[in-house]
Scaffold this motif. Structure first.
Motif, PDB file in Angstrom:
ATOM      1  N   SER A 327       0.922  -1.195   0.188  1.00 37.31           N
ATOM      2  CA  SER A 327      -0.101   0.162   0.080  1.00 37.31           C
ATOM      3  C   SER A 327       0.810   1.279   0.064  1.00 37.31           C
ATOM      4  N   ASP A 328       0.571   2.286  -0.665  1.00 37.68           N
ATOM      5  CA  ASP A 328       1.150   3.641  -0.651  1.00 37.68           C
ATOM      6  C   ASP A 328       0.200   4.633  -0.830  1.00 37.68           C
ATOM      7  N   TRP A 329       0.554   5.855  -0.290  1.00 39.34           N
ATOM      8  CA  TRP A 329      -0.354   7.067  -0.515  1.00 39.34           C
ATOM      9  C   TRP A 329       0.298   8.247  -0.210  1.00 39.34           C
ATOM     10  N   GLY A 330      -0.181   9.410  -0.635  1.00 40.03           N
ATOM     11  CA  GLY A 330       0.630  10.735  -0.391  1.00 40.03           C
ATOM     12  C   GLY A 330      -0.301  11.788  -1.097  1.00 40.03           C
ATOM     13  N   ASN A 331       0.348  13.036  -0.546  1.00 47.11           N
ATOM     14  CA  ASN A 331      -0.263  14.358  -1.112  1.00 47.11           C
ATOM     15  C   ASN A 331       0.980  14.844  -1.922  1.00 47.11           C
ATOM     16  N   ALA A 332       0.405  15.717  -3.155  1.00 48.45           N
ATOM     17  CA  ALA A 332       1.098  16.546  -4.008  1.00 48.45           C
ATOM     18  C   ALA A 332       0.475  17.949  -3.908  1.00 48.45           C
ATOM     19  N   THR A 333       1.072  19.076  -3.700  1.00 42.46           N
ATOM     20  CA  THR A 333       0.592  20.324  -3.762  1.00 42.46           C
ATOM     21  C   THR A 333       1.553  21.233  -4.492  1.00 42.46           C
ATOM     22  N   ALA A 334       0.944  22.040  -5.224  1.00 42.95           N
ATOM     23  CA  ALA A 334       1.742  23.350  -5.779  1.00 42.95           C
ATOM     24  C   ALA A 334       0.956  24.648  -5.740  1.00 42.95           C
ATOM     25  N   SER A 335       1.539  25.752  -5.377  1.00 42.90           N
ATOM     26  CA  SER A 335       0.936  27.138  -5.473  1.00 42.90           C
ATOM     27  C   SER A 335       1.595  28.157  -5.824  1.00 42.90           C
ATOM     28  N   VAL A 336       1.020  29.201  -6.501  1.00 43.84           N
ATOM     29  CA  VAL A 336       1.664  30.431  -6.939  1.00 43.84           C
ATOM     30  C   VAL A 336       0.924  31.421  -6.652  1.00 43.84           C
ATOM     31  N   ARG A 337       1.414  32.419  -5.881  1.00 46.26           N
ATOM     32  CA  ARG A 337       0.802  33.528  -5.421  1.00 46.26           C
ATOM     33  C   ARG A 337       1.333  34.615  -5.708  1.00 46.26           C
ATOM     34  N   TRP A 338       0.528  35.858  -6.100  1.00 44.88           N
ATOM     35  CA  TRP A 338       1.271  36.843  -6.635  1.00 44.88           C
ATOM     36  C   TRP A 338       0.632  38.189  -5.716  1.00 44.88           C
ATOM     37  N   ASN A 339       1.278  38.943  -4.991  1.00 47.29           N
ATOM     38  CA  ASN A 339       0.690  39.833  -4.221  1.00 47.29           C
ATOM     39  C   ASN A 339       0.778  41.354  -4.816  1.00 47.29           C
ATOM     40  N   HIS A 340      -0.051  42.036  -5.133  1.00 44.91           N
ATOM     41  CA  HIS A 340      -0.207  43.156  -5.925  1.00 44.91           C
ATOM     42  C   HIS A 340      -0.887  44.428  -5.016  1.00 44.91           C
ATOM     43  N   LEU A 341      -0.062  45.503  -4.765  1.00 47.58           N
ATOM     44  CA  LEU A 341      -0.646  46.788  -4.379  1.00 47.58           C
ATOM     45  C   LEU A 341      -1.397  47.665  -5.190  1.00 47.58           C
ATOM     46  N   PHE A 342      -2.663  47.749  -5.272  1.00 46.35           N
ATOM     47  CA  PHE A 342      -3.306  48.535  -6.397  1.00 46.35           C
ATOM     48  C   PHE A 342      -3.024  49.927  -6.036  1.00 46.35           C
TER      49      PHE A 342
END
Length: 782
Positions: A327-342
């Protein structure tokens, strides 16, 4: 989606209209960072002495204050850092980024909490718990491995069904009712090795915050809690390395600047190796049991108004027992975040996320060999905005779109004697969208109000074949009377719901406050499990034609009091939760590889209510907390227990935790924790019958009994050798014992036929740990 965009456009228009009538004020804004490594400080305080007002930084270290044109002394502070006071002549909008220096403290001045003094009194938030990485590392844990999930189980209102159980339960909720976020990406399974460890490498964690109630409108999709974990950004000034070597696992973290003061990276890896010792035993040498995970993050300052963050996580558990089971199991995540000051008043963050959770098991060899695998993944696009009107009011608003793909399971027969060639349960797809807005202000002195509304929409989409049942009720496979086929991305069914939120805080004085909160939450995806504790191979399924979304309404009220110059914090909170449309299961339900899963499910309601007491000591050589929860969690399902309420699997009437840390001197730190909880509910057989010479127990009164009470004590000692102040290599040793007095806590009780007297049934008690577990860990940093 067009309506969502119109909603946000109207909000922006309203905000700029309001701003147009505030020409006499100017704004000071910027970021607050650690002077040593350039990390943004979350929750740092900004205080204007002349006005007696201020604000705090958000999760990206940003602050904004709009004030009348005047000369001010502005103070910047954060616990464990030296205060900084800056003279400002506010005649125009200004950007002021500041760096705070760590302060040298004596033993009797040690401060270990990750929030500002009086924050529990002044902040409108309630039912919120925070833990810093430093606090987590001081708590003794299994095999000396610092653990976020096991640490939050020591907080009021948080529990687990037992050692070796995955996840955690919050205020009577199931494990799937917790939204767990890592840099805004969903983590579907938070545990390694069936709950003995969590997926969070504490060396990579910057901040963690658990919302048990009063959940802000920016969060949705789960009923009971939100655990928001932020990874460290990495040192922007110098290259660094830290890690640890333990009996069962080791870890290593690397960080440093990509371009000094402008960008940085952080990479952290961890792996267990306990299975290597199995090879010393001839009978166990073919078995493999281990986990590993990898955290990575990079951030870049693109301009004065733009910052980019790229994060990732990958983890896996592997269990192989020779040729008998794998048996095997697992998570994989990726995130890209852009902060912008209007503008210096309008902060925004745009996020793209990918999350995947995959799991499999099978028999690798033999005539009946097979492989089974399943997974869930989702893609998220979201935009979050904060507009700072003035020190007493702000508005948060945003939009979120989430696309899900569910693969309930595929099994392939590998052996000649396999009972099947291939079974492939059809995929399911869903699209969840939401808009939200929240306004916080102080209408009169000492009273802060927060109003929020989230509107969510969930659509089940094709390609999929949907069964039609007689009378519209999925009683059994035999009740199927027709099948409707939906093409790719065709809408099968849609659900929509408003989710109002409200919070209030009245500050009686600088030592006392009273708080109230209400929130409604909606959950559209469900973890399907008929075991007491969720397992890694349980499947996720979306709401649809025969599975309604679950809903909860929660009300909480609390009193908060600080003593002796904020050395001690005390709180008492009461809560009541009303659940609707919770999933339950028929006795003997077949959940895996079931194309007609809805025929095995039941729907019911629930309630949870209780009282939480907590006392914290935040300063001095001895720090820690005591938490106690008195609560009930019950369910009512038609056809179960005659339609009456019965205790849920995670109902624990009493739950007590005592956690302490004693800084003996500069070299030694002693930590202890003690936990006690009422035994969890269990179903004992009401009677038995004999069939073909086999005694079969008969169960009727669901969860009518309890396992014995749980209690455990752990002790840990940290030794830090005294080195030269200018020496970059630093190290420490951790020694400890988990389950000091070798308590054999009951995880479960099952019944079987007695081998010697076949007509008798015997109860068998299973314990995960039956002895004390000593540990030693060597930690280092460079």
């Amino acid at each position: 989606m067009i309506n969502f965009l119109k909603f946000n456009a109207l909000l922006l228009l309203l905000i700029y209209s309001v701003n147009g009538f505030s020409q006499e004020t100017f704004t000071i804004s910027g970021h607050i960072r650690d002077a040593l490594n350039g990390e943004e400080l979350i929750g740092a305080n900004v205080f204007v002495q002349e006005l007696g007002t201020g604000t705090s930084t958000n999760v990206y270290g940003f602050y904004s204050l709009s004030l009348p044109s005047k000369n001010y002394k502005v103070g910047f502070s954060y616990l464990g850092y030296q205060d900084l006071i800056v003279d400002i002549s506010l005649t125009k909008n200004q950007v002021l980024d500041v760096e705070l220096e760590l302060e040298g403290v004596m033993v009797d001045e040690i401060v270990v909490i990750a929030k500002e003094e009086d924050e529990n009194i002044k902040n409108v938030e309630m039912s919120v718990e925070t833990l810093s990485a430093a606090q987590i590392k001081q708590i003794p844990q299994v095999m000396g491995e610092a653990d976020l999930i096991r640490s939050i189980q020591l907080l009021p209102g948080v529990s687990t069904v037992g050692e070796g159980a995955t996840g955690f339960n919050v205020r009577g909720g199931n494990v799937d009712q917790n939204l767990i976020l890592l840099d805004e990406a969903t983590v579907y399974n938070s545990s390694h090795l069936f709950g003995l460890f969590s997926v969070f490498n504490v060396d990579a964690v910057k901040d963690s915050k658990l919302y048990k109630g009063g959940i802000p409108s920016k969060y949705g999709g789960r009923l009971s809690s939100v655990l928001d974990v932020r990874q460290r950004d990495g040192n922007r000034k110098n290259f660094g390395m830290n890690g640890g070597i333990g009996l069962i696992a080791s870890r290593l973290t690397l960080e440093g600047p990509i371009q000094k003061n402008e960008s940085s990276f952080m990479v952290a890896g961890r792996s267990s190796y306990g299975h290597l010792f199995l090879k010393l035993d001839p009978e166990l040498k073919d078995n493999v049991v281990y986990f590993y995970d990898l955290n990575a993050k990079a951030n870049f300052t693109l301009s004065e108004n733009d910052r980019l963050y790229i994060s990732g996580y990958f983890g896996r558990d592997v269990f192989n027992f020779g040729d008998d089971f794998s048996s095997d199991w697992g998570n994989a995540t990726a995130s890209v975040r852009w902060n912008h000051l209007f503008s210096n008043k309008l902060f925004s963050n745009f996020t793209a996320v990918y999350s995947d959770y995959g799991y499999s098991f099978g028999v690798p060899a033999g005539a009946e060999a097979f492989d089974w695998d399943a997974n869930i993944n989702n893609y998220v696009l979201k935009g979050d905005f904060t507009y700072f009107f003035n020190p007493d009011s702000k508005m948060d608003f945003g939009i979120e779109s989430n696309f899900y793909r569910f693969h309930p399971g595929r099994a392939i027969g590998l052996g000649e004697g396999s009972i099947f060639n291939e079974i492939n349960v059809q995929h399911k797809r869903a699209w969840e969208n939401a808009i939200y807005a929240s306004y916080e202000h102080e209408p009169i002195k000492n009273l802060t109000l927060q109003y929020g509304l989230r509107f969510s929409n969930f659509q089940r989409l094709g390609k999929e074949d949907v069964f039609i049942y007689e009378n519209g009720i999925p009683t059994s496979e035999e009740a199927i009377i027709d099948t409707v086929s939906y093409g790719s991305m065709d809408k099968i069914i849609s659900f929509s719901s408003p989710e109002p939120r409200f919070a209030a805080n009245y500050v009686i004085n600088d030592k006392n406050s009273v708080k109230l909160s209400y929130n409604r939450m909606r959950q559209y995806i469900h973890l399907v499990s008929n075991t007491t504790s969720a397992t890694p191979i349980d499947i996720w399924t979306p709401s649809g034609k025969y599975i309604d979304p679950a809903t909860v309404d929660q009300v909480a009220v609390g009193y908060f009091r600080n003593f002796k110059d904020n050395t001690y914090e005390a709180s008492i909170e009461g809560f009541y939760k009303n659940f609707q449309d919770l999933l339950d299961y028929k006795d003997g339900a077949e959940l895996l590889l079931n194309e007609t899963l809805e025929t095995e499910l039941l729907s019911g309601d629930g309630r949870a209510y209780g009282l939480e007491l907590a006392v914290r000591k935040n300063k001095g050589a001895v720090t820690g907390w005591v938490s106690y929860t008195l609560s009930r969690a019950e369910r009512k399902v038609e056809g179960v227990n005659n339609g009456s309420y019965y205790p849920s699997n995670y109902d624990k009437v009493h739950d007590l935790s005592v956690t302490t840390s004693w800084k003996i001197n500069e070299k030694l730190n002693l930590s202890t924790n003690f936990a006690f909880a009422t035994g969890r509910p269990i179903t004992y057989p009401e009677s038995r019958y004999v069939y073909d010479g086999i005694t079969v127990p008969h169960y009727d009164n669901r969860n009518g009994a309890r396992t014995p009470s749980y209690h455990r004590m752990d002790v840990g000692l940290q030794f830090t050798p005294k080195g030269k102040p200018d020496k970059r290599w630093k190290s420490s040793w951790e020694f400890g014992v988990y389950n000091v007095y070798a308590r054999k806590n009951t995880y479960s009780i099952f019944f079987r036929q007695n081998e010697d007297t076949p007509l008798e049934t015997e109860a068998v008690r299973l314990s995960i740990f039956g002895s004390a577990l000593p540990y030693v860990t060597y930690n280092f940093s460079f």
